[in-house]
Design a protein around this motif. Structure first.
Motif, PDB file in Angstrom:
ATOM      1  N   ILE A  92       0.837  -1.204   0.000  1.00 27.34           N
ATOM      2  CA  ILE A  92       0.000   0.000   0.000  1.00 27.34           C
ATOM      3  C   ILE A  92       0.869   1.250   0.000  1.00 27.34           C
ATOM      4  O   ILE A  92       0.634   2.185  -0.776  1.00 27.34           O
ATOM      5  N   ILE A  93       1.876   1.267   0.842  1.00 24.77           N
ATOM      6  CA  ILE A  93       2.750   2.445   0.924  1.00 24.77           C
ATOM      7  C   ILE A  93       3.530   2.646  -0.365  1.00 24.77           C
ATOM      8  O   ILE A  93       3.654   3.777  -0.857  1.00 24.77           O
ATOM      9  N   PHE A 141       3.190  -4.053  -8.284  1.00 24.42           N
ATOM     10  CA  PHE A 141       2.859  -3.993  -6.859  1.00 24.42           C
ATOM     11  C   PHE A 141       1.354  -4.109  -6.612  1.00 24.42           C
ATOM     12  O   PHE A 141       0.937  -4.722  -5.624  1.00 24.42           O
ATOM     13  N   ILE A 142       0.548  -3.558  -7.486  1.00 30.41           N
ATOM     14  CA  ILE A 142      -0.905  -3.674  -7.311  1.00 30.41           C
ATOM     15  C   ILE A 142      -1.348  -5.125  -7.485  1.00 30.41           C
ATOM     16  O   ILE A 142      -2.143  -5.648  -6.691  1.00 30.41           O
ATOM     17  N   ILE A 143      -0.832  -5.780  -8.511  1.00 26.34           N
ATOM     18  CA  ILE A 143      -1.188  -7.180  -8.742  1.00 26.34           C
ATOM     19  C   ILE A 143      -0.661  -8.054  -7.601  1.00 26.34           C
ATOM     20  O   ILE A 143      -1.346  -8.980  -7.146  1.00 26.34           O
ATOM     21  N   SER A 144       0.529  -7.745  -7.107  1.00 25.78           N
ATOM     22  CA  SER A 144       1.066  -8.488  -5.964  1.00 25.78           C
ATOM     23  C   SER A 144       0.184  -8.309  -4.735  1.00 25.78           C
ATOM     24  O   SER A 144      -0.056  -9.266  -3.993  1.00 25.78           O
ATOM     25  N   LEU A 145      -0.299  -7.099  -4.528  1.00 25.45           N
ATOM     26  CA  LEU A 145      -1.193  -6.842  -3.396  1.00 25.45           C
ATOM     27  C   LEU A 145      -2.477  -7.649  -3.523  1.00 25.45           C
ATOM     28  O   LEU A 145      -2.923  -8.278  -2.564  1.00 25.45           O
ATOM     29  N   LEU A 174     -11.712  -4.610  -1.332  1.00 29.48           N
ATOM     30  CA  LEU A 174     -11.155  -5.545  -2.297  1.00 29.48           C
ATOM     31  C   LEU A 174     -11.277  -5.023  -3.734  1.00 29.48           C
ATOM     32  O   LEU A 174     -10.502  -5.404  -4.600  1.00 29.48           O
ATOM     33  N   LEU A 175     -12.226  -4.131  -3.971  1.00 32.41           N
ATOM     34  CA  LEU A 175     -12.397  -3.553  -5.307  1.00 32.41           C
ATOM     35  C   LEU A 175     -11.436  -2.406  -5.590  1.00 32.41           C
ATOM     36  O   LEU A 175     -11.159  -2.107  -6.753  1.00 32.41           O
ATOM     37  N   LEU A 176     -10.946  -1.755  -4.556  1.00 29.69           N
ATOM     38  CA  LEU A 176     -10.104  -0.577  -4.754  1.00 29.69           C
ATOM     39  C   LEU A 176      -8.832  -0.870  -5.547  1.00 29.69           C
ATOM     40  O   LEU A 176      -8.499  -0.105  -6.462  1.00 29.69           O
TER      41      LEU A 176
END
Length: 152
Positions: free
Chosen positions: A62-63, A92-96, A121-123
């Motif tokens: 997130i950070i 990083f978004i896909i990893s999250l 979860l949608l964000l």
């Protein structure tokens, strides 16, 4: 210029990831008690449950996504660097998303209850779309600048 559409996209991505600090990803009902899965892990004392994946990487993801999105807003003169940072944001978004989904499935088996998925979860999914739109707009600006340079 900061007034470009990709700036809006990148700013909204930053806001969405800032919002993840306040919105849970999923809720579990255990013994008539709601246990929320947030960026900190499972709430109500379930953080130390053995076998659940640690939630610390969620905070890191997130950070990083928030910082990269926010910094790339001000790199408008370096369009190729903005595109590279956008691609890094994808990773990083896909990893999250993968990490959060694995955490939810692991918590589901350990707590023996079905999760109630939340807006949180949608964000990240929305931010993937916005990241794509930002990269496309940056690339369009870069092509426009290159075409103007060819004319001169």
């Amino acid at each position: 210029m900061i007034q470009r559409i990709q700036t809006v996209y990148l700013f909204v991505i930053s806001l969405l990831f800032l919002l993840l600090f306040f919105v849970p990803f999923a809720n579990f009902i255990v013994d008539n008690q709601i246990v929320a899965y947030t960026y900190q892990g499972l709430g109500n004392g379930f953080q130390s449950t053995n076998g659940i994946i640690p939630a610390f990487p969620v905070i890191i993801f997130i950070i990083i996504v928030f910082t990269v999105s926010f910094i790339s807003i001000f790199l408008y003169k370096k369009r190729l660097l903005q595109i590279k940072l956008g691609r890094i944001n994808y990773i990083f978004i896909i990893s999250l998303i993968i990490y959060v989904v694995l955490f939810i499935f692991r918590a589901k088996t350990l707590l023996n209850t079905e999760p109630n998925y939340s807006f949180g979860l949608l964000l990240p999914l929305i931010s993937i779309i916005l990241n794509y739109l930002a990269i496309r707009a940056i690339r369009k600006d870069d092509n426009l600048i290159k075409s103007v340079d060819r004319i001169r």
